[in-house]
Design an enzyme around this catalytic site. Structure first.
Site, PDB file in Angstrom:
ATOM      1  N   ARG A 156       3.356  -4.931  -3.232  1.00  0.00           N
ATOM      2  CA  ARG A 156       2.266  -5.894  -3.001  1.00  0.00           C
ATOM      3  C   ARG A 156       2.627  -6.931  -1.939  1.00  0.00           C
ATOM      4  NH1 ARG A 156       1.521  -5.295  -9.168  1.00  0.00           N
ATOM      5  NH2 ARG A 156       3.726  -5.739  -9.067  1.00  0.00           N
ATOM      6  N   ILE A 157       3.836  -7.502  -2.034  1.00  0.00           N
ATOM      7  CA  ILE A 157       4.176  -8.596  -1.119  1.00  0.00           C
ATOM      8  C   ILE A 157       4.468  -8.058   0.274  1.00  0.00           C
ATOM      9  CG2 ILE A 157       5.748 -10.540  -0.689  1.00  0.00           C
ATOM     10  CD1 ILE A 157       6.117 -10.690  -3.798  1.00  0.00           C
ATOM     11  N   SER A 177      10.233   2.533   2.771  1.00  0.00           N
ATOM     12  CA  SER A 177       9.869   2.516   1.368  1.00  0.00           C
ATOM     13  C   SER A 177      10.157   3.878   0.764  1.00  0.00           C
ATOM     14  CB  SER A 177       8.372   2.191   1.265  1.00  0.00           C
ATOM     15  OG  SER A 177       7.921   2.393  -0.042  1.00  0.00           O
ATOM     16  N   GLU A 266      22.732 -18.070  -6.631  1.00  0.00           N
ATOM     17  CA  GLU A 266      21.958 -19.319  -6.695  1.00  0.00           C
ATOM     18  C   GLU A 266      22.430 -20.161  -7.872  1.00  0.00           C
ATOM     19  OE1 GLU A 266      17.760 -18.373  -6.608  1.00  0.00           O
ATOM     20  OE2 GLU A 266      18.055 -17.138  -4.839  1.00  0.00           O
ATOM     21  N   HIS A 284      14.701 -21.401  -2.563  1.00  0.00           N
ATOM     22  CA  HIS A 284      13.924 -20.471  -3.413  1.00  0.00           C
ATOM     23  C   HIS A 284      12.552 -21.054  -3.784  1.00  0.00           C
ATOM     24  CE1 HIS A 284      14.355 -16.823  -6.305  1.00  0.00           C
ATOM     25  NE2 HIS A 284      13.102 -17.008  -5.949  1.00  0.00           N
TER      26      HIS A 284
HETATM   27  C1  GLV Z   1      10.168 -15.593  -7.764  1.00  0.00           C
HETATM   28  O1  GLV Z   1      11.200 -15.469  -7.189  1.00  0.00           O
HETATM   29  C2  GLV Z   1       9.517 -14.556  -8.532  1.00  0.00           C
HETATM   30  O2  GLV Z   1      10.160 -13.530  -8.835  1.00  0.00           O
HETATM   31  O3  GLV Z   1       8.348 -14.739  -8.866  1.00  0.00           O
END
Ligand code: GLV
Ligand code: GLV
Length: 319
Positions: A156-157, A177, A266, A284
């Site tokens: 999606r992203i 992909s 992180e 983030h």
């Molecule tokens: C943020 O990093 C998420 O996975 O929504």
């Protein structure tokens, strides 16, 4: 039936109010992560827990779940912090928050791409700390419109990012992909192997989930295949990139720059990265907009409501 929910970090006020309307809840009120003890107490005594990407919900923790625990509702799309298999084996649902954060995350990749290509942070610093003068060869960066972008991951992203790059900036899109996608190809994106994508792209943007297969997908060998004027963007998960190898590649100018929103350990960041000018570092914040964080909260609540009504949650994840 126990319908109590534990929330590991306070969410938006309107989300907490809506949650209070459907159930009782307890929340970690502090500006810090929930401790291991708090997480153990949560899995033992609550019917649902709202977790975040930095709460490790591993098999050992899930093994301590009490009989009431029905749902682990992750506030975020990535769920690599949860052992989904261990949860499912005990009949516990796991949910995430896809779709509502797609635009915000893809937009963050653009934020980094522009900031790197046009030296936004450096320029801002110059204006604040000194003076500047327009000159023909001053503060030159890289063109964006019409150039080639390689998108790693066509979910999606990645697809949203590709559509915006193609439609908004007339970019040529290559994608890598596991399977081909008609949606991303509808803007002319061409599916290629990873090596070809790295060799041909002016910008490379990563949009894969973190899995054993994507861990260190980009390391020294892959960075060496990129063009010397290419820029790498990562808004997915830190461990997809070998951070030490990236710092080394940026130091030696193997690639021109990088824009990162996520890190391997992180909130720690490879110290060498912090000393470099050719990298832009965000804390983030891929989904961190007022609107998106609210929508993520309401999606979590809809999943809790479904499970408390004896139904399958709409955003259920399985492995
Ligand atoms: C943020 O990093 C998420 O996975 O929504
Ligand atoms: C730049 O400021 C220009 O006018 O070309």
């Amino acid at each position: 039936m126990n319908r109590k929910v534990y929330v590991t970090r306070t969410l938006h006020n309107s989300v907490m109010r809506a949650l209070g309307n459907i159930c009782e809840y307890d929340v970690n009120p502090e500006e810090r992560l929930a401790t291991r003890e708090e997480l153990i107490n949560a899995v033992k005594n609550y019917a649902a827990i709202i977790t975040m990407l930095n709460d490790p919900i591993d098999a050992e923790l899930i093994a301590q779940a009490g009989p009431d625990l029905k749902l682990i509702a992750n506030y975020g799309v990535g769920f690599n912090n949860i052992d989904v298999k261990a949860a499912n084996e005990r009949g516990i649902y796991v949910t995430n928050t896809p779709d509502v954060l797609t635009d915000a995350t893809a937009d963050t990749a653009f934020t980094l791409m522009f900031a790197c290509a046009r030296r936004v942070i450096e320029g801002d610093n110059i204006v604040r700390t000194g003076s500047f003068m327009w000159a023909p060869k001053y503060m030159l960066g890289y063109d964006i419109t019409g150039r080639t972008v390689g998108v790693i991951g066509a979910g999606r992203i990645g697809t949203n990012f590709a559509v915006k790059a193609a439609r908004g900036f007339n970019m040529k899109v290559l994608y890598y992909s596991r399977s081909s996608s008609l949606h991303i190809e509808s803007v002319g994106a061409q599916r290629v192997g990873l090596e070809e994508l790295l060799e041909r792209s002016d910008f490379v943007s990563i949009h894969v989930p973190l899995t054993p297969a994507t861990h260190h997908l980009i390391g020294a060998k892959e960075l060496a295949k990129m063009k010397p004027d290419a820029i790498l963007i990562n808004t997915s998960r830190g461990p997809v990139v070998d951070e030490k190898a990236l710092a080394d590649a940026l130091t030696r100018k193997v690639i021109a720059g990088a824009g990162l929103d996520v890190y391997e350990h992180e909130p720690d960041v490879e110290p060498a990265l912090k000393t470099l000018q050719n990298v832009v570092l965000l804390p983030h914040i891929g989904t961190a907009t007022f609107g998106t964080r609210k929508e993520m909260g309401f999606m979590v609540i809809r999943n809790i409501e479904a499970v408390f009504a004896g139904k399958e949650p709409p955003q259920m994840v399985r492995v």
